[in-house]
Design a protein around this motif. Structure first.
Motif, PDB file in Angstrom:
ATOM      1  N   ALA A 387       1.033  -1.094  -0.021  1.00  0.00           N
ATOM      2  CA  ALA A 387      -0.106  -0.328   0.064  1.00  0.00           C
ATOM      3  C   ALA A 387       0.626   0.975   0.403  1.00  0.00           C
ATOM      4  O   ALA A 387       1.686   1.275   0.486  1.00  0.00           O
ATOM      5  CB  ALA A 387      -1.099  -0.147   1.386  1.00  0.00           C
ATOM      6  N   GLY A 388       0.220   2.239  -0.302  1.00  0.00           N
ATOM      7  CA  GLY A 388       1.150   3.683  -0.621  1.00  0.00           C
ATOM      8  C   GLY A 388       0.583   4.478  -1.461  1.00  0.00           C
ATOM      9  O   GLY A 388      -0.997   4.012  -1.686  1.00  0.00           O
ATOM     10  N   GLU A 389       0.312   5.666  -1.664  1.00  0.00           N
ATOM     11  CA  GLU A 389      -0.412   6.888  -2.529  1.00  0.00           C
ATOM     12  C   GLU A 389      -0.252   5.962  -3.929  1.00  0.00           C
ATOM     13  O   GLU A 389       0.443   5.861  -5.036  1.00  0.00           O
ATOM     14  CB  GLU A 389       0.421   7.511  -2.618  1.00  0.00           C
ATOM     15  N   ILE A 390      -1.870   6.228  -3.933  1.00  0.00           N
ATOM     16  CA  ILE A 390      -2.391   6.104  -5.220  1.00  0.00           C
ATOM     17  C   ILE A 390      -1.939   7.308  -6.283  1.00  0.00           C
ATOM     18  O   ILE A 390      -2.330   8.080  -6.333  1.00  0.00           O
ATOM     19  CB  ILE A 390      -3.550   5.515  -5.761  1.00  0.00           C
ATOM     20  N   VAL A 391      -1.372   6.928  -7.639  1.00  0.00           N
ATOM     21  CA  VAL A 391      -0.617   8.557  -8.643  1.00  0.00           C
ATOM     22  C   VAL A 391      -0.787   7.553 -10.317  1.00  0.00           C
ATOM     23  O   VAL A 391      -0.443   6.545 -10.505  1.00  0.00           O
ATOM     24  CB  VAL A 391       0.597   8.259  -8.503  1.00  0.00           C
ATOM     25  N   VAL A 392      -1.892   8.452 -11.205  1.00  0.00           N
ATOM     26  CA  VAL A 392      -2.450   7.727 -11.718  1.00  0.00           C
ATOM     27  C   VAL A 392      -1.752   8.918 -12.891  1.00  0.00           C
ATOM     28  O   VAL A 392      -2.534  10.119 -13.086  1.00  0.00           O
ATOM     29  CB  VAL A 392      -4.131   7.703 -11.998  1.00  0.00           C
ATOM     30  N   ARG A 393      -2.163   8.022 -14.957  1.00  0.00           N
ATOM     31  CA  ARG A 393      -1.581   8.846 -15.658  1.00  0.00           C
ATOM     32  C   ARG A 393      -2.454   7.996 -16.316  1.00  0.00           C
ATOM     33  O   ARG A 393      -2.785   6.723 -17.018  1.00  0.00           O
ATOM     34  CB  ARG A 393      -0.460   8.574 -15.727  1.00  0.00           C
ATOM     35  N   GLY A 394      -3.465   9.403 -17.310  1.00  0.00           N
ATOM     36  CA  GLY A 394      -4.091   9.228 -18.700  1.00  0.00           C
ATOM     37  C   GLY A 394      -4.697  10.325 -19.336  1.00  0.00           C
ATOM     38  O   GLY A 394      -4.711  11.095 -18.633  1.00  0.00           O
ATOM     39  N   PRO A 395      -5.165   9.686 -19.780  1.00  0.00           N
ATOM     40  CA  PRO A 395      -6.352  10.550 -20.819  1.00  0.00           C
ATOM     41  C   PRO A 395      -7.525  11.514 -20.428  1.00  0.00           C
ATOM     42  O   PRO A 395      -8.285  12.467 -21.821  1.00  0.00           O
ATOM     43  CB  PRO A 395      -6.592   9.768 -21.999  1.00  0.00           C
ATOM     44  N   THR A 396      -7.635  11.061 -19.127  1.00  0.00           N
ATOM     45  CA  THR A 396      -8.988  11.950 -18.620  1.00  0.00           C
ATOM     46  C   THR A 396      -8.735  12.882 -17.133  1.00  0.00           C
ATOM     47  O   THR A 396      -9.529  13.141 -16.320  1.00  0.00           O
ATOM     48  CB  THR A 396      -9.906  10.903 -18.052  1.00  0.00           C
ATOM     49  N   VAL A 397      -6.646  12.716 -17.137  1.00  0.00           N
ATOM     50  CA  VAL A 397      -6.853  13.444 -16.321  1.00  0.00           C
ATOM     51  C   VAL A 397      -7.343  15.574 -16.396  1.00  0.00           C
ATOM     52  O   VAL A 397      -6.529  15.643 -17.508  1.00  0.00           O
ATOM     53  CB  VAL A 397      -5.013  13.050 -15.690  1.00  0.00           C
ATOM     54  N   ARG A 419      -1.321  13.203  -8.542  1.00  0.00           N
ATOM     55  CA  ARG A 419      -1.205  12.130  -7.065  1.00  0.00           C
ATOM     56  C   ARG A 419      -2.839  12.749  -6.522  1.00  0.00           C
ATOM     57  O   ARG A 419      -3.363  13.509  -6.510  1.00  0.00           O
ATOM     58  CB  ARG A 419      -0.040  13.573  -6.115  1.00  0.00           C
ATOM     59  N   THR A 420      -3.337  11.301  -6.586  1.00  0.00           N
ATOM     60  CA  THR A 420      -4.654  10.826  -6.320  1.00  0.00           C
ATOM     61  C   THR A 420      -4.987  11.576  -4.856  1.00  0.00           C
ATOM     62  O   THR A 420      -6.060  11.714  -4.160  1.00  0.00           O
ATOM     63  CB  THR A 420      -5.047   9.689  -6.309  1.00  0.00           C
ATOM     64  N   GLY A 421      -3.956  11.617  -3.618  1.00  0.00           N
ATOM     65  CA  GLY A 421      -3.845  11.863  -2.253  1.00  0.00           C
ATOM     66  C   GLY A 421      -5.390  10.429  -1.446  1.00  0.00           C
ATOM     67  O   GLY A 421      -5.146  10.562  -0.261  1.00  0.00           O
ATOM     68  N   ASP A 422      -5.165   9.532  -2.383  1.00  0.00           N
ATOM     69  CA  ASP A 422      -5.182   8.125  -1.589  1.00  0.00           C
ATOM     70  C   ASP A 422      -4.310   7.191  -1.398  1.00  0.00           C
ATOM     71  O   ASP A 422      -3.475   6.240  -2.255  1.00  0.00           O
ATOM     72  CB  ASP A 422      -6.421   7.758  -2.672  1.00  0.00           C
ATOM     73  N   ILE A 423      -4.668   5.683  -0.472  1.00  0.00           N
ATOM     74  CA  ILE A 423      -3.604   4.931  -0.068  1.00  0.00           C
ATOM     75  C   ILE A 423      -4.479   3.795  -0.495  1.00  0.00           C
ATOM     76  O   ILE A 423      -5.185   3.378  -0.210  1.00  0.00           O
ATOM     77  CB  ILE A 423      -3.680   5.028   1.047  1.00  0.00           C
ATOM     78  N   GLY A 424      -3.819   2.946  -1.156  1.00  0.00           N
ATOM     79  CA  GLY A 424      -4.290   1.868  -1.976  1.00  0.00           C
ATOM     80  C   GLY A 424      -3.147   0.685  -2.359  1.00  0.00           C
ATOM     81  O   GLY A 424      -2.462   1.417  -2.257  1.00  0.00           O
ATOM     82  N   ARG A 437      -8.364   7.973   2.196  1.00  0.00           N
ATOM     83  CA  ARG A 437      -7.269   8.745   2.254  1.00  0.00           C
ATOM     84  C   ARG A 437      -6.020   9.173   2.810  1.00  0.00           C
ATOM     85  O   ARG A 437      -5.796   8.769   4.271  1.00  0.00           O
ATOM     86  CB  ARG A 437      -8.051   9.757   3.101  1.00  0.00           C
ATOM     87  N   LYS A 438      -5.612  10.025   2.145  1.00  0.00           N
ATOM     88  CA  LYS A 438      -3.823  10.172   2.685  1.00  0.00           C
ATOM     89  C   LYS A 438      -3.737  10.956   4.002  1.00  0.00           C
ATOM     90  O   LYS A 438      -3.218  10.686   5.020  1.00  0.00           O
ATOM     91  CB  LYS A 438      -2.853  10.379   1.509  1.00  0.00           C
ATOM     92  N   LYS A 439      -5.099  12.123   3.901  1.00  0.00           N
ATOM     93  CA  LYS A 439      -4.771  12.750   4.942  1.00  0.00           C
ATOM     94  C   LYS A 439      -6.234  12.282   5.888  1.00  0.00           C
ATOM     95  O   LYS A 439      -6.946  12.974   6.625  1.00  0.00           O
ATOM     96  CB  LYS A 439      -5.175  14.543   4.526  1.00  0.00           C
TER      97      LYS A 439
END
Length: 543
Positions: A387-397, A419-424, A437-439
């Motif tokens: 588990a760690g912070e979810i980081v996303v890259r894609g055409p809808t960002v 950086r989503t701020g979500d842990i998963g 949530r990270k926070k």
């Protein structure tokens, strides 16, 4: 093990409408139209079929497109200018959005539930040439001192504009601005491009095709055979249209696929049951509280839910006991879940039907368009299962936050990673699991406690309807974990013992408050933990 679903591979192969390929260093739908308006125009083919039901009014696709054309031609907007839409869920809201897209403007979707000062601040941040509002919001804006131009819904033109030529808009041009919930800071406007929105909508359509093909394969028939004689899909609209779920899944997707949208002005379980039966609602998506309401009232009234073929939840994780109750009451309905956010124009991971049931704790399988990386505290990529912070890259960002360069830079890198701020974590089959949530992590006595993990265990209690766990300051521990639960026959000791049996003892709430009313929520349907913290003394009592 391969992470590519064979149905996805078939539907996105070269030469298909949903073909996926590399473009500009990112996986995209290679046959996607350049603008959202071009995609919207394909909905015109549904003609005389009913599109919107609002009270006693019924509008066909022809009606809505005629009103869209008339308003688009009348808007004093140049390409790229902001137009604010500020009204409750109604047919006029839909017409307004479609018209702004047709005119080449950027639709700013203001939370219509805001106080006058909030509405004015949101509008003035964009300095629009025009605000499209209903009577109530127009009055609130005037009360706040706003002196800009406002066109009320009652004055929208109903005909004309057939010869209007829409300006060209491209994939990277802004299309709309949606506001984040602001639960962890000030409200921010996420700028979404035409490419973002078109891709998000095509992704939803693709997921529907996936379900259709999977069912057809299991039945041993052609997918086309399942469509013969199939009734018109019908959506019960309960999410606000200024929410990404309401906009994409409950409005624009039915527009493209020929579905019917039935508008509920305000939530009422008995009215929802009446509409489900009367309008043969096939798709219902709501927060868990709404789903519990419907199931409870349906049992009491022996209501007909047979038309429901798709049930989904949003705003928070689906409690396991609720999932079981829905499957018992609606055994033929496909359950679905997904993970996404305003900043990603909606869903990044999704699971529907059996794909969802086999990984009930997951929030979906990462869609083929996206790259998802799990990062540790030092920014290093973590292996599957960690588990760690979810980081996303894609055409809808998103393109970024409007007028918030520092906050944009804090979450969105120049290479497009968000950086989503979500842990998963992601497993070896590309299923995504959300931890918290990270926070929203509580550090108590040096131990990290993820509130979402505790809430998921709480949801196993049969009598529980909803819950929330959060941290409060503590001089000795730094923070202490507490929880608020709603449900009949619950008591504090039973709840704490239940958590202690399923998780490490230190993860059990120090105190549990029992609420007799629904938990407070923000405008996007998420539990408002800031408000719960302020209510905690009353919920916990003086001990």
């Amino acid at each position: 093990m391969s992470t590519i679903d064979p149905t996805v591979a078939q539907l996105t192969a070269p030469g298909t409408p949903f073909a996926i390929g590399e473009q500009d260093g990112m996986r995209r739908f290679v046959n996607a139209p350049a603008s959202l308006d071009m995609l919207i125009e394909s909905g015109r083919r549904h003609g005389a079929a009913t599109f919107v039901v609002e009270g006693d009014a019924r509008l066909s696709f022809d009606d809505v497109f005629a009103r869209r054309d008339a308003l688009a031609a009348a808007l004093p907007v140049t390409p790229g200018e902001h137009v604010v839409i500020c009204m409750r869920n109604r047919a006029a809201w839909m017409v307004a959005f479609l018209a702004v897209m047709r005119a080449g403007g950027v639709a700013v979707l203001v939370n219509s539930r805001g106080a006058p000062a909030e509405l004015r601040a949101a509008v003035e941040d964009f300095a629009p040439p025009l605000v499209l509002a209903d009577r109530e919001r127009a009055e609130l804006l005037r009360q706040s001192g706003y002196d800009g131009d406002i066109l009320e819904a009652k004055d929208f033109p109903l005909e004309g504009g057939a010869d209007f030529v829409p300006p060209a808009r491209g994939r990277d041009d802004p299309a709309t601005v949606l506001f984040t919930s602001g639960t962890t800071g000030r409200v921010k406007g996420a700028v979404l491009t035409h490419g973002n929105m078109v891709t998000a909508l095509m992704g939803v359509q693709l997921s529907g095709l996936m379900v259709l093909h999977d069912v057809a394969r299991k039945m041993g028939v052609a997918p086309e055979a399942l469509m013969v004689g199939r009734p018109q899909a019908a959506v019960l609209l309960v999410y606000p249209l200024f929410h990404i779920s309401g906009l994409v899944a409950n409005f624009l997707t039915p527009l493209l696929t020929g579905g019917k949208v039935v508008i509920m002005r305000r939530w009422d379980a008995e009215e929802a049951l009446r509409l489900i039966e009367a309008e043969r609602i096939s798709m219902f998506s709501g927060v868990p509280t709404m789903l519990w309401d419907v199931l409870h009232r349906a049992r009491l009234a022996d209501a007909d839910l047979s038309s429901l073929t798709n049930i989904a939840s949003g705003g928070q994780a689906l409690p396991i006991n609720l999932l079981d109750a829905i499957r018992e009451r609606c055994p033929n309905a496909a359950m679905g879940t997904g993970y996404g956010m305003t900043e990603t124009s909606g869903t990044v991971a999704m699971a529907v039907g059996e794909d969802f049931i086999r990984r009930r704790a997951a929030t979906g399988r990462v869609l083929d368009l996206y790259e998802v990386r799990i990062e540790g505290p030092d920014g290093a990529a973590l292996p599957p299962g960690e588990a760690g912070e979810i980081v996303v890259r894609g055409p809808t960002v998103m393109q970024g936050y409007w007028n918030r360069p520092e906050e944009t830079a804090a979450v969105l890198g120049p290479d497009g990673w968000l950086r989503t701020g979500d842990i998963g974590y992601v497993d070896d089959e590309n299923y995504l699991f959300i931890v918290d949530r990270k926070k929203d992590m509580v550090i108590s006595g040096g131990e990290n406690i993820y509130c979402a993990e505790v809430e998921r265990v709480l949801s196993l209690i049969p009598e529980l309807v909803e819950c929330a766990a959060f941290g409060l300051p503590d001089e000795r521990l730094g923070e202490r974990l507490v929880a608020v639960v709603v449900g009949e026959g619950l008591d504090e000791d039973k709840v704490r013992h239940h958590v202690g049996e399923h998780l490490a003892r230190y993860k059990a709430p120090v105190r549990v408050g029992i609420s007799t009313v629904t938990l407070p929520r923000n405008g996007l349907g998420k539990v408002d933990k800031a408000q719960l913290r302020s209510l905690w003394p009353q919920l916990a009592g003086d001990r």
